[in-house]
Each structure stands twice: as C-alpha cells, then as structure tokens.
Design an enzyme around this catalytic site. Structure first.
Site, PDB file in Angstrom:
ATOM      1  N   TYR A   1       0.812  -1.221   0.000  1.00 40.09           N
ATOM      2  CA  TYR A   1       0.000   0.000   0.000  1.00 40.09           C
ATOM      3  C   TYR A   1       0.845   1.270   0.000  1.00 40.09           C
ATOM      4  O   TYR A   1       0.301   2.370   0.003  1.00 40.09           O
ATOM      5  CB  TYR A   1      -0.954   0.017   1.195  1.00 40.09           C
ATOM      6  CG  TYR A   1      -2.078  -0.971   1.046  1.00 40.09           C
ATOM      7  CD1 TYR A   1      -1.805  -2.328   0.942  1.00 40.09           C
ATOM      8  CD2 TYR A   1      -3.399  -0.565   1.006  1.00 40.09           C
ATOM      9  CE1 TYR A   1      -2.820  -3.253   0.808  1.00 40.09           C
ATOM     10  CE2 TYR A   1      -4.425  -1.487   0.861  1.00 40.09           C
ATOM     11  CZ  TYR A   1      -4.125  -2.830   0.769  1.00 40.09           C
ATOM     12  OH  TYR A   1      -5.131  -3.746   0.635  1.00 40.09           O
TER      13      TYR A   1
ATOM     14  N   LYS B   1       3.133 -14.406   5.731  1.00 47.89           N
ATOM     15  CA  LYS B   1       3.444 -15.446   4.736  1.00 47.89           C
ATOM     16  C   LYS B   1       4.968 -15.556   4.694  1.00 47.89           C
ATOM     17  O   LYS B   1       5.596 -15.418   3.643  1.00 47.89           O
ATOM     18  CB  LYS B   1       2.854 -15.008   3.392  1.00 47.89           C
ATOM     19  CG  LYS B   1       2.928 -16.045   2.298  1.00 47.89           C
ATOM     20  CD  LYS B   1       1.826 -17.060   2.367  1.00 47.89           C
ATOM     21  CE  LYS B   1       2.001 -18.106   1.280  1.00 47.89           C
ATOM     22  NZ  LYS B   1       1.137 -19.257   1.444  1.00 47.89           N
TER      23      LYS B   1
ATOM     24  N   ASP C   1      -2.662 -17.833   4.907  1.00 51.96           N
ATOM     25  CA  ASP C   1      -3.702 -18.554   4.166  1.00 51.96           C
ATOM     26  C   ASP C   1      -4.489 -19.496   5.070  1.00 51.96           C
ATOM     27  O   ASP C   1      -5.720 -19.454   5.093  1.00 51.96           O
ATOM     28  CB  ASP C   1      -3.135 -19.269   2.926  1.00 51.96           C
ATOM     29  CG  ASP C   1      -1.766 -19.887   3.138  1.00 51.96           C
ATOM     30  OD1 ASP C   1      -1.339 -19.956   4.299  1.00 51.96           O
ATOM     31  OD2 ASP C   1      -1.146 -20.296   2.148  1.00 51.96           O
TER      32      ASP C   1
ATOM     33  N   ASP D   1      -6.314  -6.239   5.325  1.00 53.69           N
ATOM     34  CA  ASP D   1      -7.446  -5.725   4.562  1.00 53.69           C
ATOM     35  C   ASP D   1      -8.407  -6.866   4.233  1.00 53.69           C
ATOM     36  O   ASP D   1      -9.626  -6.775   4.438  1.00 53.69           O
ATOM     37  CB  ASP D   1      -6.896  -5.091   3.261  1.00 53.69           C
ATOM     38  CG  ASP D   1      -7.890  -4.174   2.592  1.00 53.69           C
ATOM     39  OD1 ASP D   1      -9.019  -4.046   3.106  1.00 53.69           O
ATOM     40  OD2 ASP D   1      -7.544  -3.592   1.545  1.00 53.69           O
TER      41      ASP D   1
ATOM     42  N   ASP E   1     -12.203  -8.139   6.343  1.00 55.12           N
ATOM     43  CA  ASP E   1     -13.488  -8.287   5.673  1.00 55.12           C
ATOM     44  C   ASP E   1     -14.058  -9.689   5.889  1.00 55.12           C
ATOM     45  O   ASP E   1     -15.253  -9.854   6.132  1.00 55.12           O
ATOM     46  CB  ASP E   1     -13.354  -8.014   4.167  1.00 55.12           C
ATOM     47  CG  ASP E   1     -13.626  -6.551   3.836  1.00 55.12           C
ATOM     48  OD1 ASP E   1     -13.469  -5.714   4.750  1.00 55.12           O
ATOM     49  OD2 ASP E   1     -13.996  -6.249   2.682  1.00 55.12           O
TER      50      ASP E   1
END
Ligand code: NAD
Length: 504
Positions: free
Chosen positions: A145, A192, A225, A249, A253
């Site tokens: 970002y 990750k 994941d 992000d 959600d």
C-alpha cells in the site's frame, strides 16, 4: 471494544457522567453520512454532554468547493488540534475526481493502526458463529500500500512491498498494548514468511521479540492462508490478530462478514498524535436521505472514540443501551427480520431508542464495562537495542533486471553474452525469469517473459565497490542491453540481505 466484560448493573435513574470538557472534530461525509452523523451526535450529546463537536467538511462537498483531495487544510488543522475525528462515509467518485479520502487521510495523519472489532450479536443478528469476538489489528501504511508501482517491460509490472522495522515494531506493540488494556488473552500474528522470508520474516521476528515483553498474553503465529481459512470456520479460536496491511485488509473483511455484522462494524485508525473513527460501511447512496440507514457502525465507532479518549462511563452507557436496543427487537430495515424483530424503525427513531435505554444493560448479550483509565496510551515506536547500532553493511554484488526480447528469448544466448560483460569486477551467477532459474541449466518448460533478473556477485576475493555497478551498467548499455532496474546485494553483519534465487 470488548463485549465480554462483566455485566453492568441496570441503573434506571441514570444521569450522564460529568466529564471534563473536550472537543472532537466531526465530518458528516456523503450519502447517508449526514443523517447517521446526526443520529450519532444526538446519542453522544445525551450520554456525554461535555463533549463538543467541531464540524469539518470532507468528501464531495469539499471537492465541489475546490478541495481537490476531498478535504481542505482546515480538516488537518482541526484533527491535529483536537486529536480525534469522527468521520462519516465518503463517496469516492468513479472514473476521476479525488482519490480515496480515507487513504489520503490515513497517510497524511500517520494513522498506522487500523483496528476492527468483529463481534457476533447472536441471536439478534444472523451469524454462523455465535460468540465470535475478534479484533483485527491491521498495519495501515506500509506493505504494497506504499503505492510504489512500475511497469518495467512490455509484459511485466511491479508493485513494491515495503516492510520496515519501526513500522513492524509500532503495530505489533500496539496490538499487545491493546490486548493488555482490553483484557484480551491472546495475540495471533499472521504472515506469509514461508515465502517472503525477508519482509514477512521481519514482521514475524519483531512479533516474537515484542511478544516476550508481554508474558501474560498468549502468542501464536499462523501462515496467513490457513489463518484466514480458520477465521472463516473457527473464529472462536482467535482473540486479537495482528497482520501486515494487505493481509489485514482481506482478513478483516472475512472476519466482519462471518461475524454477520459488516453493516454494524466500527473501526478506528490510530496514529501517534491523532486518531480517526468511522464505520466500516460506505456512503450507501442508494438509501441516502430516506431515514432508513442504520447508524450502528458509526455509533460503535463513536464508542471506540470515547474509550480512546478515556471517557469510559459514556462509552459503556452507549454500548450497553445499544445492545439492549438490539435485544429489544428495535431494528432498522437492514437487520429487521419478520418474527425476530419487534419494531422496524428509521435512523432517528433508532437513535431515540438508544437514548431511551441509556443506563440499561442488555439481558442476554454480554454487557460491557469499560474500565476507568487515562486516555489511551498510544504505542510509540521504540528504538530496539539492536536498531540503535547500525549493522555492518557490505556490498557483495548486484541484480540487474533487463528488458530483453531477442533470440527467441533463449536464456543461453543471453547468459553467454552477459558472461562476457560481467568482468573484471563481477561474474554472472545466474539468470532468472519470474524468479525461476533459467541460466545456467534452466528447464525448457519454464515460461519466459521479456523480464530477466541477472545476478552479478563480486568476483571471488574482491570486495564490490559502488562505482563498479555503473561501470557494469555502462558495458551492458554499450552492448545494447536495456537495464530497467538494479538492486544492490548487501550483507548486514555477515547475513545475506537478499533472497536466494530459486535453484541458487
Ligand atoms: P456501501 O457500504 O455504501 O453499501 C453497500 C450496501 O449496504 C448498499 O446496499 C447499502 O444500502 C447498504 N448499507 C451500507 N451502509 C448501510 C447502513 N448504515 N444502513 C443500511 N444499509 C447500509 O458500499 P458501496 O455501495 O460499495 O459504496 C458506496 C460508496 O461508499 C462508494 O463511493 C465507496 O467508495 C464508498 N465507501 C466509503 C467508505 C468510507 O468512507 N469509509 C467505505 C466503503 C465504501
């Protein structure tokens, strides 16, 4: 935001706590923003009469008045002066106009922590996970970002993922400070780092270092994941989750959605000097001006703001009155279900119902009781002992990226040409394409784009000097090669500061 603390007693003859005067900036925003802001400010005035509001304009109206970023300097000035802003949702114009006001505000104000509580309100709001109560702490400024992207060849585009030690330190410390202050028991870090060993590896390492300072809080690390998958099916195993920007992000959600309450979800953006509180939902232009929008997301964001300001009594009173309203079946259209809800109300009537219940506690949902404390102590980035001493940095080579589309993209042709140009300072170690080794001894099956990473370590027994790199680039240019970018290869205190190529 913690709905698991001790039940608060019901106090029918409730009077608002008398707290010191305090002013906060408020921006109503666009679409349903003005009507939900109106409703929320009425509840705030009833619960905390000594709180004053400094109204500023952000969004479409500011844009139309000439503020091309969607907010003028007076907004920054007000937020800086008051330390907090309660913000309604903003409509982001499509196909032109200003960039996301939210992203601009977060970056300009240095709001490094995005805090999203995801709570299930079973059985009053549909959810598969009754009892879910997770807080996602998302890093808000770094990672992909940072917005540094380049096109480097006909076929290849790049986005830079930047992870910094100070950035990791302050977000991880914030997560632990939050857990401690809010009686949370566990912090889970998700990265990750099995793939991104340097960037995500740093986030994980800093997490382990800082976790050691909070022995009373359990800690764990999960690969993002499997962590996201577990969030979707077993959110009850999580308490506080801290994660870099992009993962946060997506994860927040997923968490808000499985809690079943995305329309009710609040959020906080926390910085060193100021903070911004806003609902997770957008400006809902489809229902604007009809008095049917649910003000709950913004109201719960206002509760987070009060907690942040150390105004615990009105925060608890509003939160409990809101839970009671939900329990009593007084619902706006978006959560109204025939048979389960008792009364379908509009935006302002919902606010009236909450005001009427100030001083009451929920009877089935767990009440909150925010402890009295000083305004939230923000986690400051601290210089880690090892950061105080700069590492011994040695240049050991260079990766040169070429845009090369000749000889049917035969890596052996490229490799042999580069071998001849590497010396005397460097040797060609290998060439990769999309990270996969194609020279020497590549496989014919590997897909080859027009973008080649060529690794040139310094020749054995010779230290690389900065001026050797332009000399190499000059030789490459004179031979007709298009070097689109270079990355210097360093060691830090003898440790490799770059990833090994596949097959290296
Ligand atoms: P949205 O959240 O505004 O609306 C999605 C759906 O949810 C719509 O059907 C809407 O009517 C409904 N909804 C949203 N909030 C509601 C509420 N409080 N009560 C009842 N129903 C509600 O998302 P969108 O339609 O994708 O975006 C609309 C605009 O909002 C866009 O311009 C988008 O860029 C902007 N947006 C702003 C923010 C923000 O300012 N923080 C966040 C997300 C989207």
């Amino acid at each position: 935001m913690n709905a698991r603390l001790q039940p608060a007693p019901s106090t029918p003859a409730w009077t608002p706590a008398s707290l010191p005067a305090r002013t906060v900036a408020v921006a109503a925003g666009d679409g349903i923003g003005p009507e939900i802001t109106d409703a929320v400010l009425r509840v705030l005035r009833a619960a905390d009469p000594n709180l004053a509001f400094d109204a500023v304009t952000v969004g479409l109206r500011a844009y139309e008045a000439g503020a091309l970023s969607g907010f003028g300097p007076e907004v920054m000035e007000a937020v800086t002066r008051h330390g907090v802003i309660l913000k309604g949702p903003i409509t982001t114009p499509q196909g032109g106009g200003f960039k996301s006001v939210n992203v601009s505000l977060r970056k300009s104000l240095g709001l490094y922590a995005n805090l999203r509580p995801c709570v299930a309100y079973h059985p009053f709001v549909e959810t598969r996970h009754p009892g879910m109560d997770v807080v996602i702490v998302r890093e808000n400024e770094e990672d992909t970002y940072a917005g540094i992207e380049h096109r480097q060849s006909d076929e290849v585009y790049q986005c830079l993922k930047l992870i910094t030690r100070p950035g990791c330190e302050r977000i991880v410390r914030y997560a632990f400070e939050y857990a401690r202050a809010h009686g949370r028991r566990k912090v889970t870090c998700m990265t990750k780092d099995n793939i991104m060993k340097l960037t995500d590896g740093l986030f994980h390492r800093v997490f382990d270092e800082i976790a050691a300072e909070y022995p009373e809080i359990a800690k764990e690390h999960m690969i993002i994941d499997i962590g996201t998958a577990k969030m979707a099916v077993q959110p009850g195993r999580f308490d506080v989750v801290v994660t870099p920007n992009l993962y946060g992000d997506i994860l927040s959600d997923v968490a808000a959605e499985v809690a079943g309450s995305i329309g009710l979800a609040p959020s906080a953006n926390i910085g060193r000097d100021c903070a911004m509180f806003e609902a997770v939902h957008g400006s809902a232009p489809d229902i604007a001006g009809q008095d049917i929008a649910n003000p709950s997301g913004m109201l719960l964001s206002a509760v987070m703001m009060l907690v942040h300001l150390g105004r615990s009594a009105p925060a608890s009173a509003i939160h409990n009155a809101w839970l009671r309203t939900l329990e009593d079946g007084v619902h706006t259209a978006d959560v109204h279900v025939e048979g389960r809800s008792r009364e379908r109300v509009g935006t302002q009537a919902f606010a009236d119902a909450v005001i009427a219940r100030l001083g009451q506690a929920p009877q089935r949902l767990q009440a909150v009781d925010y402890p009295e404390r000083e305004p939230e102590r923000l986690a400051q980035p601290q210089a880690a002992p090892e950061a105080a001493k700069r590492a011994d940095k040695q240049l050991v080579g260079v990766d040169v990226f070429l845009d090369w589309d000749e000889a049917e993209r035969d890596p052996n042709v490229l490799g042999r040409a580069l071998e001849a140009l590497a010396g005397p300072e460097f040797r060609l170690a290998l060439v990769t394409n999309r990270g996969v080794k194609v020279y020497p001894q590549g496989l014919s099956q590997t897909l080859r784009t027009d973008h080649w990473r060529c690794r040139f370590p310094a020749v054995e027994g010779r230290a690389a000097r900065p001026r050797d790199i332009p000399a190499l680039l000059l030789r490459l240019a004179q031979a007709g090669f298009d070097a689109v970018k270079t990355e210097n290869l360093y060691t830090f205190d003898g440790q490799r500061g770059y990833s090994q190529a596949q097959g290296e």
